[in-house]
Design an enzyme around this catalytic site. Structure first.
Site, PDB file in Angstrom:
ATOM      1  N   LYS A  76       0.873  -1.186   0.000  1.00  0.00           N
ATOM      2  CA  LYS A  76       0.000   0.000   0.000  1.00  0.00           C
ATOM      3  C   LYS A  76       0.904   1.228   0.000  1.00  0.00           C
ATOM      4  O   LYS A  76       1.915   1.257   0.734  1.00  0.00           O
ATOM      5  CB  LYS A  76      -0.893  -0.027   1.244  1.00  0.00           C
ATOM      6  CG  LYS A  76      -1.907   1.120   1.318  1.00  0.00           C
ATOM      7  CD  LYS A  76      -2.794   1.013   2.565  1.00  0.00           C
ATOM      8  CE  LYS A  76      -3.825   2.128   2.635  1.00  0.00           C
ATOM      9  NZ  LYS A  76      -4.694   2.020   3.823  1.00  0.00           N
ATOM     10  N   SER A 151      -9.763   2.498   3.008  1.00  0.00           N
ATOM     11  CA  SER A 151      -8.820   3.194   2.158  1.00  0.00           C
ATOM     12  C   SER A 151      -7.888   2.268   1.387  1.00  0.00           C
ATOM     13  O   SER A 151      -7.276   2.694   0.412  1.00  0.00           O
ATOM     14  CB  SER A 151      -7.985   4.151   2.996  1.00  0.00           C
ATOM     15  OG  SER A 151      -7.138   3.426   3.870  1.00  0.00           O
ATOM     16  N   SER A 175     -10.145   0.172   7.178  1.00  0.00           N
ATOM     17  CA  SER A 175      -9.518   0.322   5.869  1.00  0.00           C
ATOM     18  C   SER A 175      -8.900  -0.945   5.277  1.00  0.00           C
ATOM     19  O   SER A 175      -8.537  -0.960   4.104  1.00  0.00           O
ATOM     20  CB  SER A 175      -8.447   1.410   5.915  1.00  0.00           C
ATOM     21  OG  SER A 175      -9.054   2.672   5.855  1.00  0.00           O
TER      22      SER A 175
END
Lengths: 489, 479
Positions: A76, A151, A175
């Site tokens: 990420k 997210s 997330s």
């Protein structure tokens, strides 16, 4: 190749069915082929990946490889990577190249994993749709008109579309779990303090926790073995012996006590989702579990508490993005105030600005007690709720998200951020309490995946993975591949 | 109207650690800009602070030295404000739960009249970097070497009533932090600096007046000057019918004036909250006990011992114990002088201090070791040389003309003449050469005794033992 689990990939690499370089080229090829439509990667590190793959192949040839040597993965884009841009989905850090690796990155590197690239995310991890990214929205592989959740939407979409075997995520209020749910993959947010936060760009420090996003619970356990562990560079990291998170995968669930919080199954819950969750629970009964209705009375307070604490911490955490030492700086600042306000004003997106404003307000003199302090008190009440519940049951189950993936723009265009915030209703309380939480694919509604959330007691990750793994042995929801991504290459 | 001044000080003492409070970077002073700032000090994204445990021990040591309340838990908080030399946009400090609670110390401005000054709290925090406004036409340079240097902020109660008391208090804290070895006290390098809270009120009034805060005063002299200026300014404002604005003012030492930096309305709302990156600091009984073991004899106790056990005057004892190194020097010196206290104290506080002051040297830089001075004192004490000759020997030792008092006395032939036969001959010579003065003496003008002694000293280059000379002269003249 792309449907193999980590242990299958490892075996194939050891048996020289293919090399790490071949495997890496295969996934790089899939990214090239599919990611224009998905937008799940911000940066693809092809040269680095191939170099890492070649090094892995040498290790394998020399017989010095470990369980993950040569296996591709994606980070990420919130984890700092030495020499590779770390944008956090923001214009602010579009030019930021960290001179250090996050501890998680250091760990996947030393395990011999190959980094394919950095995945897209909501700007500074603030969002539940992945639409707040400076680099554009990520699309859900199950329906390109829908969001992947956020997210960690880029990681979820990339894993679901088989563009990478596994990816890392971070979870501040859901997330990891919510995008895992919306994309039909497996994701675990460990107990706060399990995975080092060093080098993971902070959103809300007391809630942020990194974790793996994978297709199976077994893969999640293998990844957690690499990612977890005490880190002296993170004062909130928990000092304890390393454990094998896969050790209990095959334990029987006979006698497992499952708690279903009545607050998670209120009339507000979409009936289609409710029936998926019911079916999953019935599956567990078949596996020998017993069901008990429990109550988490303060569930309704978790969203307001979360949306005070998280913005308060982020308002402070993001202060370092000031245009002075790194990141975006406005053209020709007239003076210091102008430098600050224009650099931040031009580089931060709407949602980030909104949260900074909310947070600064909640911390300001005269309001601190009414907001921040009150939210912290609620946080303690929520932890107490869970403590009481876990004196009675082994695991708590419920939906991960109140809905399946919504259409792009559905929640972001109406200028009503609170409807997006309500997406986090089942997930934020887990972060507030610091507990481990997981989402696994449990069914579909109208062709869109639905996730089952498992919440465990502190440091019960191995137990959660066991519970998830047994479900995945009995069902095949986790093996469903979105149409359009099934073919080899 | 008669006004009363009310003063409180906030002292920043830089803790003498090798590395910074939340990173491993060096704290050494004077390096090239930005060469001693690591990713944590630079406030780069994703980095985290890790507390240097040594600063906790140092703060605890201070707490024990001022008899302070030390709670089991203290908490780091973020103080949020934007400034280019504050890399993270917040300073990690302590707010609601400081490491050191209420304590006190006693000061003395008039001998025998101690004043107790309360110390509200002392908390740990990180220093900011420096903004360099010169050399960058129209721009500002930032040096982050100092960013993250550990500070102990020591906040007093408003217990002082005159600039002299404020200076005495500042000197006392300076003395304590140096005694316990937690701060080098170097004011020129900014290791020890203070802000002063100043207000005035009509004498006899209970209620405090509106205060102003004077920022960044970095010498004892300037504390007194800054406060004097500010008190006069406040009196002028009030007596001409105005009111004092609560504000922060900067003392300009060059112009000897204070000027407004920002008013209360313009003051930052620091939005303090507990730093979620750091756990509360726990101070165990074990740590308290361990640190207590390392506490040296503190200035007050040492002064008391010097008065009681060494029979020194309060004045001498005060001078000698204000600085730990000076007190150590004195005690070493005294031992070399076979435990003479009075002559040693006179020489350390007198000749030595004057010579050090003249050359602007600290006691650590003294060309004379404590042992050398002690041996010199011993030769005064055992009458090998007179006090007057001793000054010559001292000067020679200072100039590095010899290793010891004895070798200089020997080389220069300065040994006092104490042989009574020799001295009698000298006395006879002077008596015979000055019959007029002898007559005066015998007529009752005993003051001429001084003339005879002077003559003998002159003839012997000061080496004659004055006590013996007096005695012999008296015997011969009275005969």
């Amino acid at each position: 190749m792309h449907n193999k689990t980590l242990s299958e990939l490892s075996t194939a690499l050891q048996n020289k069915e293919f090399s790490s370089e071949e495997l890496t080229r295969y996934f790089l090829g899939r990214i090239k082929q599919h990611d224009q439509s998905l937008n799940s990667f911000i940066t693809v590190t092809e040269d680095l990946a191939l170099a890492q793959a070649q090094a892995a192949d040498q290790q394998i040839a020399a017989g010095e490889s470990g369980a993950l040597t040569g296996i591709p993965m994606a980070q990420k884009d919130i984890f700092c990577t030495n020499g590779v841009k770390t944008s956090c989905g923001s214009k602010m850090l579009d030019n930021f190249i960290a001179p250090y690796d996050a501890t998680v990155v250091k760990k996947t590197n030393s395990a011999g994993m190959v980094m394919l690239g950095k995945t897209n995310l909501d700007e500074f991890a603030m969002g539940s749709t992945n639409e707040t990214s400076f680099y554009g929205a990520v699309k859900n592989p199950w329906d390109l008109n829908r969001v992947p959740g956020g997210s960690s939407g880029g990681s979820a979409a990339a894993v679901a579309a088989r563009l990478t075997p596994v990816a890392t995520g971070t979870d501040t209020g859901g997330s990891i779990r919510q995008p895992a749910s919306l994309c039909g993959i497996t994701g675990i947010k460990p107990t706060y303090g399990t995975v080092s936060r060093f080098g993971m760009i902070a959103f809300a420090s007391s809630l942020d926790q990194g974790g793996p996003m994978t297709r199976t619970a077994e893969d999640a356990g293998i990844m957690l073995n690499v990612m977890a562990g005490f880190d002296e560079k993170d004062s909130t990291s928990y000092e304890k012996e390393n454990e094998d998170y896969t050790r209990s995968l095959n334990d029987s669930l006979d006698g497992l006590k499952i708690g279903l919080p009545k607050e998670y199954f209120s009339s507000d819950l979409n009936p289609d989702i409710a029936s998926v969750i019911d079916a999953a629970v019935k599956e567990y009964e078949k596996l020998g579990a017993t069901i008990k209705e429990i109550s988490l009375p303060n569930t309704g307070l978790s969203i307001p508490a979360y949306y005070v604490i998280a913005p308060a911490e982020c308002s402070s955490n993001l202060s370092r993005m000031d245009g002075v030492r790194f990141g975006y700086r406005c053209e020709d600042p007239k003076n210091l105030d102008d430098l600050y306000s224009r650099s931040r004003g031009e580089a931060f997106g709407e949602e980030v600005k909104r949260r900074i404003m909310i947070g600064a307000y909640a911390l300001s003199a005269g309001y601190y007690d009414a907001y921040y302090l009150k939210a912290q008190q609620i946080r303690r009440l929520i932890s107490e709720d869970f403590k009481t519940a876990f004196s009675d049951v082994d695991v708590i189950m419920g939906p991960t998200s109140p809905s399946t993936a919504f259409k792009l723009g559905e929640l972001s265009d109406d200028n009503d951020p609170t409807s997006m915030y309500l997406e986090d209703i089942y997930t934020t309380s887990v972060n507030l309490a610091g507990l481990p939480g997981m989402s696994i694919p449990a069914g579909q509604v109208n062709g869109m995946p639905v996730g089952l959330q498992l919440i465990g007691n502190y440091f019960q990750e191995a137990k959660l993975l066991n519970i998830a793994h047994q479900f995945q042995q009995a069902t095949d929801w986790h093996q469903q591949t979105p149409a359009g991504f099934k073919e080899e290459h | 109207m008669e006004w009363e001044t009310v003063l409180g000080l906030e002292i920043h003492a830089q803790l003498a650690t090798n590395s910074k409070i939340f990173s491993g970077a060096s704290t050494a002073y004077g390096a090239e800009p930005n060469t001693q700032a690591c990713e944590v000090d630079l406030g780069l994204p994703g980095v985290l602070p890790v507390l240097n445990k040594e600063v906790v021990r140092m703060a605890v040591k201070f707490g024990l030295a001022i008899d302070a309340q030390i709670d089991e838990f203290s908490v780091f908080a973020r103080k949020n404000y934007f400034y280019p030399d504050l890399p993270k946009g917040y300073q990690i400090s302590q707010f609601e739960k400081p490491i050191i609670g209420l304590g006190f110390t006693d000061i003395e401005v008039e001998e025998g009249k101690p004043i107790r000054v309360g110390i509200t709290r002392a908390h740990l925090e990180e220093d900011a970097g420096k903004s360099l406004h010169e050399d960058y036409q129209g721009m500002t340079g930032i040096d982050l070497n100092r960013a993250g240097t550990p500070l102990l902020e020591i906040v007093s109660e408003p217990d002082m009533r005159s600039p002299q008391e404020a200076v005495a208090y500042m000197k006392k804290i300076h003395s304590i932090v140096r005694y316990i070895g937690i701060c080098d006290g170097n004011m020129a390098e900014g290791s020890f600096r203070c802000d002063a809270n100043v207000s005035i009120r009509p004498k006899g009034q209970e209620e405090l007046g509106t205060r102003t805060e004077l920022k960044n005063i970095n010498s004892f002299k300037n504390v007194e000057k800054a406060i004097n200026y500010e008190v006069e300014r406040q009196i002028d404002v009030l007596e001409s019918g105005g009111t004092i604005t609560q504000e922060t003012r900067l003392y300009d030492a060059d112009k000897d004036e204070t000027r407004s930096m920002r008013s209360k309305e313009e003051a930052n709302d620091y939005r303090y909250f507990p730093d979620p990156d750091l756990l509360p600091v726990q101070i165990s009984q074990k740590l308290l006990d361990e640190v207590r073991q390392t506490l040296p004899e503190l200035p007050d106790a040492r002064k008391q011992r010097f008065i009681e056990a060494l029979a020194l005057s309060a004045y001498d004892a005060g001078l000698l114990t204000a600085d730990r190194e000076l007190a150590d020097y004195f005690e070493t010196c005294m031992k070399a002088a076979e435990n003479d206290t009075k002559i040693t104290a006179n020489w350390v506080n007198g000749e030595l201090s004057a010579a050090l002051n003249k050359e602007n040297k600290s006691i650590a830089e003294s060309p004379l070791s404590a042992k050398q001075l002690g041996q010199l004192v011993l030769r005064i004490k055992d009458n090998t040389i007179s006090g007057k000759i001793a000054k010559q020997v001292f000067a020679a030792l200072w100039a590095g003309e010899g290793d010891s008092a004895d070798s200089i006395i020997e080389a220069k032939g300065l040994k006092q003449m104490s042989d009574s036969g020799e001295l009698e001959a000298l006395v006879d010579e002077v008596i015979n050469a000055n019959p007029g003065q002898v007559e005066q003496y015998r007529a009752g003008k005993t003051k001429v005794m001084g003339f005879f002694v002077g003559q003998i000293m002159k003839n012997t280059g000061g080496k004659a033992n004055p006590g013996q000379i007096n005695q012999i002269l008296k015997t011969k003249l009275d005969a």
